[in-house]
Scaffold this active site. Structure first.
Site, PDB file in Angstrom:
ATOM      1  N   GLU A 187       0.853  -1.198   0.000  1.00 32.97           N
ATOM      2  CA  GLU A 187       0.000   0.000   0.000  1.00 32.97           C
ATOM      3  C   GLU A 187       0.883   1.240   0.000  1.00 32.97           C
ATOM      4  O   GLU A 187       2.011   1.204   0.462  1.00 32.97           O
ATOM      5  CB  GLU A 187      -0.889   0.013   1.253  1.00 32.97           C
ATOM      6  CG  GLU A 187      -1.893  -1.133   1.310  1.00 32.97           C
ATOM      7  CD  GLU A 187      -2.551  -1.240   2.689  1.00 32.97           C
ATOM      8  OE1 GLU A 187      -2.996  -0.219   3.221  1.00 32.97           O
ATOM      9  OE2 GLU A 187      -2.596  -2.363   3.230  1.00 32.97           O
ATOM     10  N   LYS A 205       2.465   4.554   1.244  1.00 37.57           N
ATOM     11  CA  LYS A 205       2.686   5.163   2.547  1.00 37.57           C
ATOM     12  C   LYS A 205       2.421   6.657   2.386  1.00 37.57           C
ATOM     13  O   LYS A 205       3.251   7.396   1.866  1.00 37.57           O
ATOM     14  CB  LYS A 205       4.120   4.909   3.012  1.00 37.57           C
ATOM     15  CG  LYS A 205       4.341   5.310   4.442  1.00 37.57           C
ATOM     16  CD  LYS A 205       5.732   4.896   4.913  1.00 37.57           C
ATOM     17  CE  LYS A 205       5.964   5.255   6.362  1.00 37.57           C
ATOM     18  NZ  LYS A 205       5.501   6.578   6.766  1.00 37.57           N
ATOM     19  N   ASP A 219       1.970  10.446   3.177  1.00 37.74           N
ATOM     20  CA  ASP A 219       2.646  11.365   4.079  1.00 37.74           C
ATOM     21  C   ASP A 219       1.589  12.258   4.736  1.00 37.74           C
ATOM     22  O   ASP A 219       1.316  13.357   4.291  1.00 37.74           O
ATOM     23  CB  ASP A 219       3.626  12.206   3.250  1.00 37.74           C
ATOM     24  CG  ASP A 219       4.650  12.874   4.125  1.00 37.74           C
ATOM     25  OD1 ASP A 219       4.712  12.533   5.319  1.00 37.74           O
ATOM     26  OD2 ASP A 219       5.381  13.735   3.615  1.00 37.74           O
ATOM     27  N   TYR A 262      -7.235   2.207   6.173  1.00 37.90           N
ATOM     28  CA  TYR A 262      -6.419   1.074   5.731  1.00 37.90           C
ATOM     29  C   TYR A 262      -6.356  -0.084   6.716  1.00 37.90           C
ATOM     30  O   TYR A 262      -5.727  -1.091   6.444  1.00 37.90           O
ATOM     31  CB  TYR A 262      -5.009   1.535   5.371  1.00 37.90           C
ATOM     32  CG  TYR A 262      -4.240   2.169   6.514  1.00 37.90           C
ATOM     33  CD1 TYR A 262      -4.190   3.550   6.640  1.00 37.90           C
ATOM     34  CD2 TYR A 262      -3.575   1.390   7.447  1.00 37.90           C
ATOM     35  CE1 TYR A 262      -3.495   4.143   7.679  1.00 37.90           C
ATOM     36  CE2 TYR A 262      -2.879   1.970   8.480  1.00 37.90           C
ATOM     37  CZ  TYR A 262      -2.839   3.349   8.596  1.00 37.90           C
ATOM     38  OH  TYR A 262      -2.155   3.930   9.624  1.00 37.90           O
ATOM     39  N   LYS A 286      10.767   2.773   2.573  1.00 38.50           N
ATOM     40  CA  LYS A 286      10.742   4.217   2.309  1.00 38.50           C
ATOM     41  C   LYS A 286      11.399   4.559   0.976  1.00 38.50           C
ATOM     42  O   LYS A 286      12.353   3.913   0.560  1.00 38.50           O
ATOM     43  CB  LYS A 286      11.488   4.954   3.438  1.00 38.50           C
ATOM     44  CG  LYS A 286      10.899   4.738   4.812  1.00 38.50           C
ATOM     45  CD  LYS A 286       9.786   5.713   5.112  1.00 38.50           C
ATOM     46  CE  LYS A 286      10.316   7.057   5.502  1.00 38.50           C
ATOM     47  NZ  LYS A 286      10.184   7.383   6.903  1.00 38.50           N
ATOM     48  N   CYS A 319      39.205  37.754  -7.932  1.00 36.44           N
ATOM     49  CA  CYS A 319      38.844  36.537  -8.649  1.00 36.44           C
ATOM     50  C   CYS A 319      39.735  35.377  -8.204  1.00 36.44           C
ATOM     51  O   CYS A 319      40.955  35.489  -8.234  1.00 36.44           O
ATOM     52  CB  CYS A 319      38.975  36.755 -10.151  1.00 36.44           C
ATOM     53  SG  CYS A 319      38.721  35.254 -11.107  1.00 36.44           S
ATOM     54  N   CYS A 345      42.032  34.525 -11.471  1.00 37.14           N
ATOM     55  CA  CYS A 345      42.990  35.426 -12.113  1.00 37.14           C
ATOM     56  C   CYS A 345      43.370  36.606 -11.231  1.00 37.14           C
ATOM     57  O   CYS A 345      44.148  37.469 -11.642  1.00 37.14           O
ATOM     58  CB  CYS A 345      42.436  35.932 -13.447  1.00 37.14           C
ATOM     59  SG  CYS A 345      41.082  37.102 -13.233  1.00 37.14           S
ATOM     60  N   CYS A 401      33.935  38.839 -12.239  1.00 36.67           N
ATOM     61  CA  CYS A 401      35.309  39.065 -12.675  1.00 36.67           C
ATOM     62  C   CYS A 401      35.200  39.674 -14.068  1.00 36.67           C
ATOM     63  O   CYS A 401      34.595  39.087 -14.954  1.00 36.67           O
ATOM     64  CB  CYS A 401      36.071  37.743 -12.738  1.00 36.67           C
ATOM     65  SG  CYS A 401      37.634  37.883 -13.609  1.00 36.67           S
ATOM     66  N   CYS A 449      40.253  35.996 -18.219  1.00 37.02           N
ATOM     67  CA  CYS A 449      40.241  35.124 -17.042  1.00 37.02           C
ATOM     68  C   CYS A 449      40.139  33.669 -17.500  1.00 37.02           C
ATOM     69  O   CYS A 449      39.234  33.315 -18.260  1.00 37.02           O
ATOM     70  CB  CYS A 449      39.064  35.478 -16.143  1.00 37.02           C
ATOM     71  SG  CYS A 449      38.927  34.374 -14.723  1.00 37.02           S
TER      72      CYS A 449
HETATM   73 ZN    ZN Z   1      38.960  36.030 -13.157  1.00 42.23          ZN
END
Ligand code: ZN
Length: 666
Positions: free
Chosen positions: A118, A120, A122, A227, A312, A406, A409, A428, A433
């Site tokens: 069956e 379950k 919640d 149930y 579960k 950054c 870089c 940045c 970069c």
């Molecule tokens: Zn950078």
């Protein structure tokens, strides 16, 4: 009417109303309208008012909810309310069966149990006591021994009979739940009133049944699946469920009698997939030994009956620890803080990292290194931290400070706000970069970009480290000899990759523009611009004014496009790239044959990929949506594609094949 006739009429009305209650609330198959039902109810109500000597507390007129209570009475359950033990895998489930079979053998019973699987649900367990067929008490589970008396509230629930067809004394166990759409509706109302929201349907069901005012409960559309029956003699769980249905209780029809655990597993697998599409929350499957006589033989452990087990579903929300926060540089230069987590299993996969989005999100959550956090999979894929358990915070945990430079870089970062409702992020701004380059390359080859099959994120990263690719154009100069023999590549796979790179050399303008990874230029925007300007040359020279004149293009997008093409290194990149790829000019179509029509695509099509089909439909002016609704004109189907076909049936959407779609534009 004389007294006897009035009493007879009252009894007939009650029986009639009960019949229609079952048809409506248990079988979902009403045969009379709500108005007719209500008028019968009104007649009964007025007869009872005029003749209170014929009134009873079990009359359906008393469902509307009586006077509010000051507090709930405590009640002691007649029989202790257990809950089943949990298992989380098929192995554990099999072990449970083996233990039971061995135990039965010891008792001299050779019979192998069969099972009822069956859902379950919640929700909240409720225990309803009937004496001589009348509902005399309903209670919450509480601690299993003592619960709260919620009789007045349960009487408002239409799926619960107040009087049974037989004068039996039994206890019926059920799970109270609320529909997801009711959760949404009630939360919306509460939001307007500034009240705290319910987190999920279970909280709502519990919160509703613990209202002291039954009228509020009556207004909330609570559901109860029955149930279990305590008392009475039944040969099997199956028979119990059937009896409950016969008595006029709502029984979840999605249960299954299984001879062996493999069938149980199949049922579990199906519902694990389907559960989110249901009205109610499901957190697993309950498996009960079907044969009642085996229940007694199996008995109890210290904590639970052995004859049942809760299998579960993998948890979708878990708690884990935040180990550190690191910062990632994206293709657009946006800095994204990433939470590094103690590895944890969520919805079936191990999660080690989760995005924290931006500085504002970190502040909003007030999340700190060392915290225990609640994690869930948002949209089932991307893990997301949604709460911090502050009571568990280690002493001295400091607020996170975003870096000023950054991480890749070392350029100074700039904070920018994008769009009206968007949150601010750090960027940045260094166009050289290296992090931006890598992300840019990954985006370039991605499925919605140049769509180079076999060139995934990991491989791009590896090739770049080996110096095999340095920029977008260099991808097209890769040779089979460069790749074959590298880890994970043989002759054949190297050849396949080269072939897909060659195929990608010819590309539509919209795709090409998108693949360049210009900030704010997503798939749709790229297509709109391609349609308006027709060639890459025209786009790269377009002015800010020309760009904002295009429908759907705002100031931020226009500015971003101009900036991109004015940048010297982007110009160089583009020049080299255009030596390698052929960008198809956007052709002006004589007809917009599919204008005004909305398509949904499902399943795998015989010749076109889903993206190609989408491109084709859009080229002829049609729209492609993600899911079938009443606004969908056509469902384009390939092989498979189950649930959307059903949706199409529901909305009466026309279903067509790829061939039929192609004929429409011919
Ligand atoms: Zn950078």
């Amino acid at each position: 009417m004389n007294k006897a006739q009035i009493q007879k009429r009252i009894e007939e009305l009650r029986a009639e109303l009960e019949k229609h209650r079952v048809l409506y609330h248990v079988h979902d198959a009403p045969v009379i309208s709500d108005e007719v039902y209500d008028s019968l109810m009104r007649e009964l109500d007025s007869l009872e008012r005029e003749h209170p000597e014929f009134d009873t507390p079990y009359s359906p007129t008393h469902r509307v909810g009586g006077e509010p209570l000051a507090k709930f009475k405590k009640v002691t359950h007649d029989i202790r309310q257990w809950s089943f033990d949990n298992v989380f895998s098929f192995e554990e489930l099999t072990e449970w069966e083996e233990r039971n079979v061995n135990l039965l053998k010891k008792e001299g019973i050779e019979e192998r149990p069969t099972y009822v699987a069956e859902m379950k649900i919640d929700g909240l367990k409720v225990i309803m006591t009937y004496r001589d067929g009348a509902l005399v008490r309903a209670a919450t589970r509480g601690n299993g021994e003592v619960g709260e008396d919620i009789t007045e509230n349960i009487k408002t629930v239409r799926s619960i009979p107040l009087v049974l067809a037989e004068k039996v004394s039994i206890t019926v166990i059920g799970e109270a739940w609320m529909k997801k759409k009711d959760l949404a509706r009630i939360n919306k109302e509460r939001e307007k009133e500034g009240l705290p929201l319910y987190a999920n349907t279970r909280n709502l069901a519990a919160g509703t049944l613990r209202q002291l005012d039954p009228k509020i409960v009556a207004s909330r559309n609570i559901q109860i699946f029955a149930y279990d029956i305590e008392g009475g003699h039944f040969a099997s769980q199956e028979e119990e469920l059937q009896t409950l249905l016969d008595f006029g209780f709502l029984v979840n029809k999605d249960h299954k009698v299984c001879k062996i655990l493999k069938e149980v597993q199949a049922f579990y697998d199906i519902w694990k997939e389907k559960r989110n599409a249901q009205d109610y929350g499901i957190d697993g499957v309950v498996i009960k030994v079907n044969e009642r006589k085996l229940w007694d033989a199996l008995g109890y452990t210290a904590k639970a009956p052995r004859a049942g087990i809760a299998y579960k579903f993998p948890a979708e929300e878990v708690a884990t620890k935040l180990i550190s926060i690191s910062c990632q540089v994206g293709r657009t230069g946006a800095i994204t803080p990433i939470a590094n987590l103690e590895p944890v299993l969520v919805a079936g996969s191990v999660v080690k990292r989760a995005t924290l989005h931006n500085e504002d999100e970190i502040k909003r959550l007030d999340v700190r290194v060392g915290d225990t956090v609640s994690l869930r999979k948002a949209g089932d894929v991307i893990p997301e931290i949604f709460d911090v358990l502050k009571d568990l915070r280690p002493k001295g945990a400091k607020e996170f400070v975003m870096p000023t430079k950054c991480p890749e870089c070392d350029s100074v970062l700039v904070r920018e706000t994008v769009g009206k409702n968007q949150s601010a992020a750090w960027y940045c701004k260094n166009s050289d970069c290296p992090a931006k380059h890598l992300e840019g390359l990954i985006h370039f080859v991605s499925k919605k970009g140049m769509n180079i099959e076999g060139l995934g994120e990991k491989i791009v990263e590896e090739f770049r480290e080996l110096g095999l690719i340095t920029d977008q154009a260099s991808i097209f100069t890769l040779k089979k000899e460069d790749i074959a023999g590298l880890e994970g590549f043989g002759e054949k796979s190297a050849e396949n990759l080269i072939t897909s790179i060659q195929t990608a050399r010819t590309v539509s303008l919209g795709r090409f523009l998108y693949s360049l990874g210009i900030r704010h230029v997503g798939e749709t925007t790229a297509k709109d611009i391609a349609k308006a300007f027709k060639t890459i040359g025209a786009i790269s020279h377009a002015t800010y004014e020309e760009l904002i004149a295009v429908e759907g293009i705002g100031e931020v997008v226009a500015r971003s496009i101009v900036d991109f093409f004015q940048n010297k290194s982007n110009q160089d990149m583009l020049e080299e790239l255009l030596r390698e790829v052929e960008v198809e000019e956007e052709k002006r179509k004589g007809t917009q044959k599919l204008a005004g029509l909305t398509f949904v695509i499902t399943g795998s099509l015989p010749t076109l990929s889903r993206d190609e089909a989408k491109d084709l439909i859009e080229l002829y002016g049609g729209k492609v949506a993600g899911s079938v609704s009443k606004n969908t004109d056509y469902l384009l189907v390939g092989e498979g594609g189950g649930s959307k076909r059903e949706d199409a049936k529901k909305y009466g959407t026309k279903v067509i094949t790829e061939e039929e779609m192609i004929n429409m534009v011919k």
